[in-house]
Design a protein around this motif. Structure first.
Motif: not given
Ligand code: S3P
Length: 175
Positions: A78-94
């Motif tokens: 489960s990730v913090g609500g603001g974590l996917p806001v950074r583009k870099e983090n969205r790429v890492l999550l995928k």
């Protein structure tokens, strides 16, 4: 099994649903907020107050980066609500796993976060306005990050865990 990652706004049920899902599948449950609190020996509120939001965001990115490097499997995260806001983090999550967006309406969110004391971004001002503003800003980013979207309004954690399992199978996400 590739990691299952739950994203969504504060109060969307990520932690409750994540724990339920992990318990059923008998796999590990991780929560980025809890991991950062443990690493720093401070609550999220204290980290925001003493080190600032940007430092917290850097910790989130470093943590996700590390999980990708470790090639984690068999885990619900489960990730913090603001974590996917950074583009870099969205790429890492995928890269890390199957990303599931738990969608909730403004009304559901307000009901779930009312009275919460460890959410520094909701501390002052009108909760209604803040939630509305953040939802507008973040919804497209959550959509972009997600492989699967689930509507959580009016559903229990058990029902949602069932739905996630069923949707993952029908979407062909088996690994
Ligand atoms: C935040 C959400 C919180 C926590 C921090 C910031 C956000 O996590 O990471 O307070 O920016 O939406 P939850 O979504 O688990 O409440």
């Amino acid at each position: 099994m590739r990691p299952v990652i739950l994203i969504g706004y504060m109060g969307s049920g990520k932690t409750t649903v994540g724990k339920c899902l992990a318990e059923r599948k008998k796999i590990e449950f991780l929560d980025t907020d809890a991991m950062i609190e443990e690493q720093e020996g401070k609550t999220i509120s204290d980290i925001f107050d003493q080190m600032g939001e940007e430092s917290f965001r850097d910790m989130e990115t470093a943590l996700i980066q590390r999980l990708v490097e470790e090639q984690r499997s068999d885990v619900v995260l489960s990730v913090g609500g603001g974590l996917p806001v950074r583009k870099e983090n969205r790429v890492l999550l995928k890269k890390l796993g199957t990303v599931i967006y738990l969608m909730a309406s403004k009304e559901t969110i307000i009901e779930r976060v009312s009275g919460s004391e460890n959410r520094p971004l909701l501390r002052d001002g009108s909760l209604d306005e803040k939630v509305e503003h953040m939802l507008k800003l973040r919804s497209p980013l959550y959509e972009e990050a997600a492989d699967i979207r689930i509507d959580t309004n009016g559903k229990t954690a058990d029902e949602l865990a069932d739905e996630i399992t069923a949707v993952k199978v029908s979407a062909g996400v088996k690994k």
